[in-house]
Design a protein around this motif. Structure first.
Motif, PDB file in Angstrom:
ATOM      1  N   GLU A   1      -6.656  -1.648   8.068  1.00 26.81           N
ATOM      2  CA  GLU A   1      -7.368  -0.863   6.965  1.00 26.81           C
ATOM      3  C   GLU A   1      -8.435  -0.401   7.307  1.00 26.81           C
ATOM      4  OE1 GLU A   1      -5.358  -3.932   3.533  1.00 26.81           O
ATOM      5  OE2 GLU A   1      -7.499  -3.298   3.588  1.00 26.81           O
TER       6      GLU A   1
ATOM      7  N   PHE B   1      -4.407   3.207   5.751  1.00 29.97           N
ATOM      8  CA  PHE B   1      -3.993   2.098   6.569  1.00 29.97           C
ATOM      9  C   PHE B   1      -2.969   2.589   7.683  1.00 29.97           C
ATOM     10  CE2 PHE B   1       0.019   1.859   4.205  1.00 29.97           C
ATOM     11  CZ  PHE B   1      -0.196   2.757   3.365  1.00 29.97           C
TER      12      PHE B   1
ATOM     13  N   THR C   1      -5.437   3.981  -2.317  1.00 30.11           N
ATOM     14  CA  THR C   1      -5.827   2.563  -1.562  1.00 30.11           C
ATOM     15  C   THR C   1      -6.843   3.155  -0.437  1.00 30.11           C
ATOM     16  OG1 THR C   1      -4.155   2.985   0.063  1.00 30.11           O
ATOM     17  CG2 THR C   1      -3.722   1.522  -2.066  1.00 30.11           C
TER      18      THR C   1
ATOM     19  N   LYS D   1       0.819  -1.301   0.335  1.00 29.12           N
ATOM     20  CA  LYS D   1      -0.048   0.038   0.012  1.00 29.12           C
ATOM     21  C   LYS D   1       0.833   1.217  -0.044  1.00 29.12           C
ATOM     22  CE  LYS D   1      -4.464  -1.475   1.295  1.00 29.12           C
ATOM     23  NZ  LYS D   1      -4.418  -2.881   1.243  1.00 29.12           N
TER      24      LYS D   1
ATOM     25  N   ASN E   1      -7.003  -2.704  -3.994  1.00 28.09           N
ATOM     26  CA  ASN E   1      -7.251  -3.480  -2.795  1.00 28.09           C
ATOM     27  C   ASN E   1      -5.762  -4.287  -2.764  1.00 28.09           C
ATOM     28  OD1 ASN E   1      -7.620  -5.348  -0.550  1.00 28.09           O
ATOM     29  ND2 ASN E   1      -8.680  -6.884  -1.903  1.00 28.09           N
TER      30      ASN E   1
END
Ligand code: AMP
Length: 359
Positions: free
Chosen positions: A184, A126, A123, A113, A269
């Protein structure tokens, strides 16, 4: 290093002997290549359609040396091959594609990510955590509910749990094995899509039409492709794919899983540095399928066209569903792909069908 483009008759090495390796080997055979597989099991799906199998663990030094001695290039069907195995092959002068950077990025969800965001591929928010306290803090920062996933070794929805309240984060961290995790934010998606793309040795790229994917219990059940998509959505996916391929200096086929949000934005993802289950539809739906495309790319051949020639519904055959093969084989619209696995455990991917209709 191999002389590229690889001549027909050259030997392509594949790390991993599952169904993806098998379908890669079949495509390689069609182009006149021989294939050697390095795989732990003697009787593997790929091994049974290959010239040679080296039966050993991926990190067996003698096996890697034997592979290096016979293979002109090496690729992999599985992103959890040890980075050290690829490094050792590269150290012996073997051309491994996709390269070590793609593997390292795809093996760790936090690195992945971080790489994606740094390369302009959006994304969800996170945060990483490697202790119970850090896990609580990460969920508090991201906001509950949040999804906690192990940074490494997760697949098919394994190694991940929802955290409903920040106070639960320490318990969930322990349930996941007290290993480094990523937390996430939930993606409020309307559809799960994927884009399969390829990049050649010369930097040329090719992108397949989008697939719409449906999972059950974390396992892909069904893909519909080409997915219904406005041109702006397709352009967004192509832009994302181009950034990822360039950022990784990639060679081969890559699978990029996407969330489509209600406002039309796409988030990534995850990426898989290999041929992908959501690309199986291309076998019967596109001019050149993902398996041949991957072989072309790693062999230094020109990429083939990715245009759709049929509308496809791809259905995975899980466990004993593959026992219905004779009924499926009798359906004129159904193209049957079986992996030759000996034991049909529940949920195990035994094959797939592509149900085709004219575009
Ligand atoms: P993964 O193992 O990361 O591919 O996740 C497996 C499945 O979990 C995905 O296909 C989604 O259905 C779901 N999922 C993963 N990450 C998220 C997220 N951040 N928000 C909502 N659903 C997710």
């Amino acid at each position: 290093m191999a002389d590229l483009p690889l001549q027909p008759g050259s030997m392509i090495g594949i790390l991993g002997g599952g169904q993806l390796g098998r379908m890669l080997a079949l495509a390689a055979g069609r182009l006149g290549f021989d294939v050697v597989v390095l795989e732990r099991e003697a009787d593997s799906p790929a091994g049974r359609v290959c010239a040679h199998t080296i039966v050993a663990a991926y990190d067996d030094a003698a096996a890697l040396a034997a592979l290096a001695a016979v293979a002109d290039v090496v690729t992999y069907e599985f992103e959890n091959v040890p980075a050290a195995a690829v490094a050792s092959l590269v150290g012996m002068g073997v051309d491994v594609a996709p390269g070590p950077l793609a593997l390292a990025v795809a093996q760790d969800r936090f690195e992945e990510k971080t790489f994606l965001n740094a390369n302009g591929a959006p994304t969800v928010a996170f945060a990483a955590a490697d202790s119970p306290e850090a896990a609580v803090d990460a969920v508090a920062r991201i906001g509950a509910p949040a999804l906690m996933k192990t940074r490494r070794d997760g697949y098919d929805g394994k190694g991940q749990r929802w955290v409903e309240h920040a106070a639960d984060a320490a318990r969930v961290f322990a349930e996941l094995g007290s290993v480094p995790v990523i937390v996430e934010a939930p993606a409020d998606f309307v559809r799960e899509l994927s884009v399969i793309a390829a990049r050649g040795r010369d930097g040329a790229t090719a992108v397949y039409p989008l697939a719409e994917n449906h999972h059950e219990h974390g396992i892909l059940r069904r893909s519909l492709a080409p997915a219904r998509a406005a041109p702006a959505l397709t352009e967004q996916a192509e832009r994302i794919a181009a950034r990822i391929l360039a950022g990784l200096d990639y060679v081969g086929v890559i699978g990029i899983e996407l969330f489509e949000l209600s406002d039309g934005r796409l988030l990534v993802n995850e990426i898989a540095p290999r041929v992908h289950n959501t690309g199986h539809w291309t076998q019967d739906g596109c001019e050149v399928d993902q398996f041949e495309q991957h072989i072309r790319a790693v062999a230094g051949w020109p990429l083939g066209p990715t245009r759709a020639i049929a509308q496809v519904e791809m259905l995975n055959l899980l466990g004993d569903e593959a026992d219905t093969w004779s009924k499926l084989a009798a359906e004129p619209e159904t193209r049957l792909h079986l992996y030759g696995k000996r034991a049909a455990k529940p949920g195990r991917k035994m094959g797939h069908v592509n149900k085709v209709r004219p575009l």
